[in-house]
Design a protein around this motif. Structure first.
Motif, PDB file in Angstrom:
ATOM      1  N   LEU A 171       0.851  -1.187   0.000  1.00  0.00           N
ATOM      2  CA  LEU A 171       0.000   0.000   0.000  1.00  0.00           C
ATOM      3  C   LEU A 171       0.884   1.233   0.000  1.00  0.00           C
ATOM      4  O   LEU A 171       1.887   1.293   0.725  1.00  0.00           O
ATOM      5  CB  LEU A 171      -0.900   0.027   1.236  1.00  0.00           C
ATOM      6  CG  LEU A 171      -1.879  -1.134   1.443  1.00  0.00           C
ATOM      7  CD1 LEU A 171      -2.605  -0.951   2.770  1.00  0.00           C
ATOM      8  CD2 LEU A 171      -2.875  -1.209   0.310  1.00  0.00           C
ATOM      9  N   SER A 172       0.512   2.217  -0.807  1.00  0.00           N
ATOM     10  CA  SER A 172       1.226   3.485  -0.771  1.00  0.00           C
ATOM     11  C   SER A 172       0.874   4.217   0.522  1.00  0.00           C
ATOM     12  O   SER A 172      -0.066   3.843   1.235  1.00  0.00           O
ATOM     13  CB  SER A 172       0.852   4.348  -1.975  1.00  0.00           C
ATOM     14  OG  SER A 172      -0.514   4.757  -1.881  1.00  0.00           O
ATOM     15  N   TYR A 173       1.609   5.277   0.810  1.00  0.00           N
ATOM     16  CA  TYR A 173       1.340   6.047   2.028  1.00  0.00           C
ATOM     17  C   TYR A 173      -0.095   6.567   2.034  1.00  0.00           C
ATOM     18  O   TYR A 173      -0.791   6.483   3.050  1.00  0.00           O
ATOM     19  CB  TYR A 173       2.327   7.206   2.132  1.00  0.00           C
ATOM     20  CG  TYR A 173       2.070   8.107   3.319  1.00  0.00           C
ATOM     21  CD1 TYR A 173       2.565   7.786   4.574  1.00  0.00           C
ATOM     22  CD2 TYR A 173       1.328   9.283   3.179  1.00  0.00           C
ATOM     23  CE1 TYR A 173       2.330   8.608   5.676  1.00  0.00           C
ATOM     24  CE2 TYR A 173       1.081  10.114   4.270  1.00  0.00           C
ATOM     25  CZ  TYR A 173       1.582   9.768   5.502  1.00  0.00           C
ATOM     26  OH  TYR A 173       1.336  10.580   6.590  1.00  0.00           O
ATOM     27  N   ARG A 199       6.369   5.834  10.693  1.00  0.00           N
ATOM     28  CA  ARG A 199       7.275   4.711  10.440  1.00  0.00           C
ATOM     29  C   ARG A 199       7.280   4.302   8.970  1.00  0.00           C
ATOM     30  O   ARG A 199       8.306   3.832   8.456  1.00  0.00           O
ATOM     31  CB  ARG A 199       6.849   3.522  11.305  1.00  0.00           C
ATOM     32  CG  ARG A 199       7.773   2.318  11.212  1.00  0.00           C
ATOM     33  CD  ARG A 199       7.314   1.200  12.115  1.00  0.00           C
ATOM     34  NE  ARG A 199       8.177   0.023  12.009  1.00  0.00           N
ATOM     35  CZ  ARG A 199       7.943  -1.128  12.625  1.00  0.00           C
ATOM     36  NH1 ARG A 199       6.866  -1.261  13.404  1.00  0.00           N
ATOM     37  NH2 ARG A 199       8.772  -2.146  12.478  1.00  0.00           N
ATOM     38  N   TYR A 200       6.162   4.454   8.273  1.00  0.00           N
ATOM     39  CA  TYR A 200       6.069   4.046   6.864  1.00  0.00           C
ATOM     40  C   TYR A 200       5.701   5.267   6.021  1.00  0.00           C
ATOM     41  O   TYR A 200       4.555   5.424   5.592  1.00  0.00           O
ATOM     42  CB  TYR A 200       5.027   2.942   6.697  1.00  0.00           C
ATOM     43  CG  TYR A 200       5.320   1.696   7.516  1.00  0.00           C
ATOM     44  CD1 TYR A 200       6.230   0.748   7.062  1.00  0.00           C
ATOM     45  CD2 TYR A 200       4.698   1.477   8.746  1.00  0.00           C
ATOM     46  CE1 TYR A 200       6.510  -0.384   7.805  1.00  0.00           C
ATOM     47  CE2 TYR A 200       4.969   0.345   9.495  1.00  0.00           C
ATOM     48  CZ  TYR A 200       5.875  -0.575   9.028  1.00  0.00           C
ATOM     49  OH  TYR A 200       6.144  -1.708   9.773  1.00  0.00           O
ATOM     50  N   PRO A 201       6.651   6.143   5.748  1.00  0.00           N
ATOM     51  CA  PRO A 201       6.341   7.394   5.036  1.00  0.00           C
ATOM     52  C   PRO A 201       6.151   7.239   3.533  1.00  0.00           C
ATOM     53  O   PRO A 201       5.681   8.171   2.872  1.00  0.00           O
ATOM     54  CB  PRO A 201       7.574   8.256   5.337  1.00  0.00           C
ATOM     55  CG  PRO A 201       8.687   7.267   5.524  1.00  0.00           C
ATOM     56  CD  PRO A 201       8.057   6.073   6.173  1.00  0.00           C
ATOM     57  N   VAL A 202       6.519   6.091   2.966  1.00  0.00           N
ATOM     58  CA  VAL A 202       6.414   5.895   1.511  1.00  0.00           C
ATOM     59  C   VAL A 202       5.390   4.814   1.179  1.00  0.00           C
ATOM     60  O   VAL A 202       4.409   5.051   0.463  1.00  0.00           O
ATOM     61  CB  VAL A 202       7.785   5.524   0.904  1.00  0.00           C
ATOM     62  CG1 VAL A 202       7.652   5.298  -0.600  1.00  0.00           C
ATOM     63  CG2 VAL A 202       8.800   6.625   1.194  1.00  0.00           C
ATOM     64  N   GLN A 203       5.590   3.626   1.701  1.00  0.00           N
ATOM     65  CA  GLN A 203       4.666   2.524   1.470  1.00  0.00           C
ATOM     66  C   GLN A 203       4.830   1.481   2.567  1.00  0.00           C
ATOM     67  O   GLN A 203       5.769   1.542   3.371  1.00  0.00           O
ATOM     68  CB  GLN A 203       4.894   1.886   0.100  1.00  0.00           C
ATOM     69  CG  GLN A 203       6.226   1.168  -0.043  1.00  0.00           C
ATOM     70  CD  GLN A 203       6.367   0.466  -1.381  1.00  0.00           C
ATOM     71  OE1 GLN A 203       5.650   0.748  -2.324  1.00  0.00           O
ATOM     72  NE2 GLN A 203       7.311  -0.464  -1.450  1.00  0.00           N
ATOM     73  N   ILE A 204       3.898   0.520   2.592  1.00  0.00           N
ATOM     74  CA  ILE A 204       3.935  -0.551   3.576  1.00  0.00           C
ATOM     75  C   ILE A 204       3.549  -1.858   2.901  1.00  0.00           C
ATOM     76  O   ILE A 204       2.624  -1.896   2.067  1.00  0.00           O
ATOM     77  CB  ILE A 204       3.005  -0.256   4.776  1.00  0.00           C
ATOM     78  CG1 ILE A 204       3.136  -1.353   5.847  1.00  0.00           C
ATOM     79  CG2 ILE A 204       1.561  -0.105   4.332  1.00  0.00           C
ATOM     80  CD1 ILE A 204       2.390  -1.040   7.142  1.00  0.00           C
TER      81      ILE A 204
END
Length: 491
Positions: free
Chosen positions: A37-39, A80-85
């Protein structure tokens, strides 16, 4: 009425347009499961989660601090997940988030990606954990107890596993074993790099120690063995019921139950029973509920209301929201019934008024006036005994000819609401109503304790239990029954 050529063409055009619109909806709405998933997608799902909890969760309204904790953890996730997860990691984080609600009716669709699992079975034994193979034998006869995994004490693994458990369920052996087996998830939570093997440290409970290197298994979910009967008890076959709704329309099953109730002792397995039908409850009331007192002078001498309930107010719920679950508004009760619960009603409404509906009450069918038989019933219960099964355990706990065996239930007796997150497509269920006893005590999320504590995978000593239940002195005092059973099986 006749249609001309122009009318037929117009109707055909409208139908064609509707088909195109429907096909467009399927093309525009992405129903595929994402690997990441994207941010923005993650944030949209988390915002949707908070919105659904705020509107529908009874347990977040019961204690607003729970939702506040979720919001705080969401802020940390976004940091913690500024771009994607990764989708698997998002599922893991959702488990930890939802555990903050401490909702016994909570459901989160399982992760479909296989994860690394311990290649052995854990079983508690006092202050130690046994490491067992698939045949329930110790991995090392001379060193049966686990002390460390990958050099980390088993106590540290357990404390990490509790991050994924609701607070009220952290003492559950079933949940502890389930999460301790999730080695890959726990490694990630502890910041340890994943590997295909693990190092297991074992001891004999004293100074002697040994080590084993094992290959990790990939499984979708941990596999647990069913409770088994000891070898001398093979003739005792429990009647297992899982779907209470199917029982309501299964006349053959109902006939078999009635026939089984004619035996001196019946074993009914409800450890995985759920559903909203009250058919089984009514059958058990007719057969095993204690008769009404002979000196009862009127129908109002004994309070017929056994529970009160209220639901979380929402634009999605109508005023008859609880009616399908056999609840009625209090103004539909008789004058005497309303008088009997008036003080309890005031106390409940004084505690919770802002976000909840008016109170509703539920009555059971009339209790039998007498019983001609002295037959007894053993009910196997556990954490998966939910919905109407919870009411069976809750009421049968006080019947003199019924004994509950197993593990404590979760108290999942409220109404459920299901929704789906837009991007991750995770399906979630929340509890939307709370239940109280007719004395005003909250019983949602409390659960029912068995008369005899019996954890999964332990052999059930049927003949010992049968002997104890036939001893009238013990049967009159359930408080002594559990200790008597434990003492007899140790001997």
């Amino acid at each position: 009425m006749t249609f001309g050529f122009k009318d037929i063409v117009n109707i055909f055009g409208i139908c064609l347009l509707l088909c195109i619109l429907q096909l467009s909806r399927f093309m525009l709405v992405d129903n595929t499961l994402k690997t990441s998933l994207s941010y923005n997608q993650m944030q949209q799902d988390l915002n949707s989660l908070v919105n659904e909890i705020e509107q529908h969760s009874a347990f977040s309204s019961l204690d607003p601090a729970r939702l506040q904790k979720i919001k705080q953890k969401i802020d940390y996730l976004c940091y913690r997940y500024p771009v994607q997860i990764d989708a698997n990691q998002f599922h893991t984080e959702m488990v930890k988030l939802l555990a903050q609600l401490d909702d016994p009716g909570l459901y989160l669709s399982p992760d479909i990606t296989p994860t690394g699992q311990l290649p052995f079975t854990l079983r508690p034994m006092g202050d130690f954990w046994l490491a067992l193979d698939t045949f329930d034998n110790p991995l090392a006869l001379e060193h049966p107890f686990v002390t460390h995994i990958d050099g980390i004490p088993i106590s540290r693994w357990l404390s990490t596993a509790k991050h994924f458990m609701p607070k009220s369920q952290q003492g559950s052996v079933r949940l502890q074993r389930q999460w301790l087996s999730q080695i890959d998830i726990l490694r990630t939570e502890m910041g340890i790099e994943s590997a295909e093997t693990l190092t297991l440290s074992l001891s004999n409970g004293e100074d002697s120690k040994s080590q084993l290197e094992l290959t990790i298994h990939l499984k979708l979910a941990p596999v647990y063995q069913d409770i088994s009967l000891t070898s001398s008890d093979k003739t005792a076959v429990p009647i297992k019921i899982t779907d209470l709704n199917n029982l309501a329309t299964d006349n053959l099953m109902q006939s078999e139950l009635k026939l089984a109730f004619e035996n001196p002792l019946t074993l009914l397995d409800l450890r995985e029973a759920s559903g909203v039908s009250n058919t089984l409850l009514n059958m058990l009331i007719n057969e095993f509920a204690d008769p009404t007192p002979l000196n009862r002078v009127s129908q109002n001498a004994v309070n017929p209301i056994f529970t009160l309930a209220q639901y979380r107010r929402s634009i999605d719920f109508k005023s008859d929201y609880l009616r399908p679950d056999y609840f009625r508004p209090l103004d539909e009760l008789t004058f005497f019934e309303q008088i009997q619960i008036s003080e309890v009603k005031k106390e409940i409404e004084r505690q919770h008024t802002d976000h909840f509906s008016q109170l509703y009450g539920r009555k059971n069918q009339a209790l039998p006036s007498k019983h001609s038989r002295s037959n007894q019933l053993v009910l196997l219960i556990g954490p998966q005994c939910r919905q109407e099964c919870e009411w069976v355990a809750y009421l049968a706990r006080n019947w003199s000819r019924v004994t509950l065996v197993g593990e404590k239930t979760l108290g999942d007796i409220g109404k459920h609401y299901r929704f789906r997150l837009p991007n991750s497509k995770l399906s979630i269920e929340l509890t939307t109503s709370l239940n109280y006893s007719n004395q005003g005590k909250l019983i949602s999320g409390v659960g029912t304790q068995p008369d005899i504590q019996h954890t999964e995978n332990e052999p059930l000593h049927w003949q010992t239990l049968n002997t104890l239940l036939n001893e009238q002195a013990i049967n009159q005092n359930k408080g002594k029954l559990s200790q008597s059973y434990v003492t007899a099986t140790k001997n």
